[in-house]
Design a protein around this motif. Structure first.
Motif, PDB file in Angstrom:
ATOM      1  N   THR A 114      35.579  45.413  35.771  1.00 18.58           N
ATOM      2  CA  THR A 114      35.598  44.300  34.814  1.00 18.58           C
ATOM      3  C   THR A 114      36.869  44.246  33.969  1.00 18.58           C
ATOM      4  O   THR A 114      37.465  43.164  33.830  1.00 18.58           O
ATOM      5  N   PRO A 115      37.351  45.362  33.381  1.00 20.63           N
ATOM      6  CA  PRO A 115      38.585  45.253  32.591  1.00 20.63           C
ATOM      7  C   PRO A 115      39.765  44.730  33.408  1.00 20.63           C
ATOM      8  O   PRO A 115      40.534  43.881  32.943  1.00 20.63           O
ATOM      9  N   LEU A 116      39.894  45.225  34.629  1.00 21.17           N
ATOM     10  CA  LEU A 116      41.017  44.805  35.473  1.00 21.17           C
ATOM     11  C   LEU A 116      40.835  43.367  35.956  1.00 21.17           C
ATOM     12  O   LEU A 116      41.806  42.623  36.105  1.00 21.17           O
ATOM     13  N   TRP A 117      39.602  42.980  36.200  1.00 19.02           N
ATOM     14  CA  TRP A 117      39.307  41.600  36.602  1.00 19.02           C
ATOM     15  C   TRP A 117      39.776  40.620  35.533  1.00 19.02           C
ATOM     16  O   TRP A 117      40.377  39.589  35.830  1.00 19.02           O
ATOM     17  N   ARG A 118      39.525  40.943  34.283  1.00 14.70           N
ATOM     18  CA  ARG A 118      39.931  40.068  33.197  1.00 14.70           C
ATOM     19  C   ARG A 118      41.453  40.007  33.089  1.00 14.70           C
ATOM     20  O   ARG A 118      42.023  38.953  32.807  1.00 14.70           O
ATOM     21  N   VAL A 119      42.119  41.131  33.316  1.00 14.70           N
ATOM     22  CA  VAL A 119      43.580  41.133  33.344  1.00 14.70           C
ATOM     23  C   VAL A 119      44.079  40.236  34.470  1.00 14.70           C
ATOM     24  O   VAL A 119      45.034  39.455  34.291  1.00 14.70           O
ATOM     25  N   PHE A 120      43.442  40.333  35.623  1.00 15.23           N
ATOM     26  CA  PHE A 120      43.827  39.528  36.781  1.00 15.23           C
ATOM     27  C   PHE A 120      43.698  38.034  36.458  1.00 15.23           C
ATOM     28  O   PHE A 120      44.600  37.235  36.734  1.00 15.23           O
ATOM     29  N   GLU A 121      42.582  37.643  35.853  1.00 17.05           N
ATOM     30  CA  GLU A 121      42.385  36.242  35.495  1.00 17.05           C
ATOM     31  C   GLU A 121      43.447  35.758  34.513  1.00 17.05           C
ATOM     32  O   GLU A 121      44.009  34.660  34.663  1.00 17.05           O
ATOM     33  N   GLN A 122      43.715  36.561  33.493  1.00 19.31           N
ATOM     34  CA  GLN A 122      44.700  36.179  32.479  1.00 19.31           C
ATOM     35  C   GLN A 122      46.099  36.092  33.078  1.00 19.31           C
ATOM     36  O   GLN A 122      46.866  35.180  32.756  1.00 19.31           O
ATOM     37  N   ALA A 123      46.423  37.034  33.959  1.00 22.15           N
ATOM     38  CA  ALA A 123      47.735  37.020  34.595  1.00 22.15           C
ATOM     39  C   ALA A 123      47.890  35.806  35.507  1.00 22.15           C
ATOM     40  O   ALA A 123      48.961  35.191  35.576  1.00 22.15           O
ATOM     41  N   ALA A 124      46.818  35.441  36.205  1.00 28.11           N
ATOM     42  CA  ALA A 124      46.867  34.291  37.112  1.00 28.11           C
ATOM     43  C   ALA A 124      47.118  32.994  36.355  1.00 28.11           C
ATOM     44  O   ALA A 124      47.756  32.061  36.874  1.00 28.11           O
ATOM     45  N   ALA A 125      46.635  32.927  35.132  1.00 22.94           N
ATOM     46  CA  ALA A 125      46.831  31.724  34.324  1.00 22.94           C
ATOM     47  C   ALA A 125      48.269  31.585  33.842  1.00 22.94           C
ATOM     48  O   ALA A 125      48.704  30.487  33.479  1.00 22.94           O
ATOM     49  N   ALA A 126      49.017  32.701  33.844  1.00 19.65           N
ATOM     50  CA  ALA A 126      50.370  32.686  33.291  1.00 19.65           C
ATOM     51  C   ALA A 126      51.468  32.885  34.327  1.00 19.65           C
ATOM     52  O   ALA A 126      52.632  32.645  34.033  1.00 19.65           O
ATOM     53  N   LYS A 170      55.329  44.247  40.781  1.00 20.14           N
ATOM     54  CA  LYS A 170      54.318  44.339  39.735  1.00 20.14           C
ATOM     55  C   LYS A 170      53.044  43.571  40.103  1.00 20.14           C
ATOM     56  O   LYS A 170      51.929  44.077  39.951  1.00 20.14           O
ATOM     57  N   ARG A 171      53.197  42.349  40.617  1.00 21.81           N
ATOM     58  CA  ARG A 171      52.017  41.544  40.962  1.00 21.81           C
ATOM     59  C   ARG A 171      51.228  42.180  42.102  1.00 21.81           C
ATOM     60  O   ARG A 171      49.996  42.089  42.151  1.00 21.81           O
ATOM     61  N   ASP A 172      51.930  42.853  43.030  1.00 25.58           N
ATOM     62  CA  ASP A 172      51.248  43.521  44.133  1.00 25.58           C
ATOM     63  C   ASP A 172      50.552  44.794  43.663  1.00 25.58           C
ATOM     64  O   ASP A 172      49.512  45.181  44.211  1.00 25.58           O
ATOM     65  N   LEU A 173      51.118  45.427  42.642  1.00 27.77           N
ATOM     66  CA  LEU A 173      50.453  46.594  42.064  1.00 27.77           C
ATOM     67  C   LEU A 173      49.142  46.193  41.396  1.00 27.77           C
ATOM     68  O   LEU A 173      48.172  46.950  41.417  1.00 27.77           O
ATOM     69  N   LEU A 174      49.108  44.997  40.803  1.00 26.22           N
ATOM     70  CA  LEU A 174      47.870  44.528  40.186  1.00 26.22           C
ATOM     71  C   LEU A 174      46.779  44.356  41.234  1.00 26.22           C
ATOM     72  O   LEU A 174      45.641  44.800  41.046  1.00 26.22           O
ATOM     73  N   ALA A 181      52.585  32.190  38.389  1.00 29.84           N
ATOM     74  CA  ALA A 181      52.268  31.467  39.617  1.00 29.84           C
ATOM     75  C   ALA A 181      52.082  32.396  40.809  1.00 29.84           C
ATOM     76  O   ALA A 181      51.233  32.152  41.676  1.00 29.84           O
ATOM     77  N   HIS A 182      52.869  33.473  40.871  1.00 33.26           N
ATOM     78  CA  HIS A 182      52.742  34.414  41.981  1.00 33.26           C
ATOM     79  C   HIS A 182      51.389  35.139  41.921  1.00 33.26           C
ATOM     80  O   HIS A 182      50.717  35.316  42.948  1.00 33.26           O
ATOM     81  N   VAL A 183      50.983  35.546  40.735  1.00 35.48           N
ATOM     82  CA  VAL A 183      49.675  36.198  40.588  1.00 35.48           C
ATOM     83  C   VAL A 183      48.565  35.193  40.877  1.00 35.48           C
ATOM     84  O   VAL A 183      47.541  35.547  41.471  1.00 35.48           O
ATOM     85  N   ALA A 184      48.769  33.945  40.486  1.00 33.84           N
ATOM     86  CA  ALA A 184      47.760  32.909  40.750  1.00 33.84           C
ATOM     87  C   ALA A 184      47.508  32.766  42.246  1.00 33.84           C
ATOM     88  O   ALA A 184      46.366  32.568  42.681  1.00 33.84           O
ATOM     89  N   THR A 185      48.575  32.889  43.039  1.00 31.95           N
ATOM     90  CA  THR A 185      48.420  32.812  44.491  1.00 31.95           C
ATOM     91  C   THR A 185      47.598  33.991  45.013  1.00 31.95           C
ATOM     92  O   THR A 185      46.701  33.824  45.856  1.00 31.95           O
TER      93      THR A 185
END
Length: 216
Positions: free
Chosen positions: A115-127, A60-64, A129-133
């Motif tokens: 922009t919509p996906l960028w905001r999803v990326f930021e929010q996911a990174a905050a929650a 899932k994180r790689d799909l993002l 750890a794998h997405v944050a990396t």
């Protein structure tokens, strides 16, 4: 006896098409439901494939990250933007002012898409750890591309020399982030045209100085 690996162009094309369909479906789901609200089953339903196919495509994180890359470039590849045909054509423009305005226009086109996906990326990174990396690596690559772009401009004598190159890179990165599009267009009600003008003028002032606004 060694056997030769079998390659089927038809099968590879089908696999590539399925991967792109899954990534496009993931993008739509992420934008509609957010990262947490998007399930692999929802992606599968949107892509009209099995859940197993989605899992085989990527985590899932790689799909993002793949969805973000596809939104930026239109391709399922992390090749540098500077190596792609459209940015290369812009950098080949012999007029320095027109070149910077072309870069600004290119950034505008990207930001209106991502922009919509960028905001999803930021929010996911905050929650997560794998997405944050992944997010931290994305930021690192963005910085690297900006430094590479400024190095090209500096070689051509188009870049001001009265400010440190690292500072210019940091400030340019800040200007081109999708955040500015979101704040100005979606929250403050600016038109895309007004945002595009602001971005171009801000880039010219930052990178060339206040005396270089005239031109093509």
């Amino acid at each position: 006896m060694m056997t030769r690996a079998y390659h089927s162009p038809t099968r590879e094309a089908q696999t590539s098409a399925t991967r792109r369909r899954v990534i496009s479906a993931a993008q739509a789901c992420f934008e509609e439901r957010g990262y947490v609200g998007t399930t692999m089953r929802a992606i599968a339903q949107r892509a009209q494939v099995s859940v197993e196919t989605v899992h085989q495509t990527a985590a899932k994180r790689d799909l993002l990250l793949a969805a973000f890359t596809l939104a930026v470039t239109g391709e399922d590849s992390q090749a540098r933007l500077l190596d792609r045909p459209e940015p290369k054509a812009i950098f080949d423009d012999p007029d320095p002012v027109r070149r910077l305005r072309g870069i600004a226009a290119y950034v505008v086109r990207i930001n209106t898409r991502v922009t919509p996906l960028w905001r999803v990326f930021e929010q996911a990174a905050a929650a997560d750890a794998h997405v944050a990396t992944e997010y931290a690596d994305l930021i690192r690559r963005m910085h690297a591309e900006i430094r590479d772009a400024l190095a090209v401009l500096a070689e051509r004598g188009d870049l001001r020399t009265d400010r440190p190159a690292d500072e210019l890179a940091d400030l340019l990165w800040l200007l081109v982030l999708p955040d500015q599009y979101f704040r100005l267009c979606e929250q403050s009600g600016w038109s895309v045209e007004r945002y595009a003008t602001w971005l171009a003028e801000s880039m010219l002032h930052l990178l060339m100085g206040s005396d270089h606004h005239a031109g093509s």
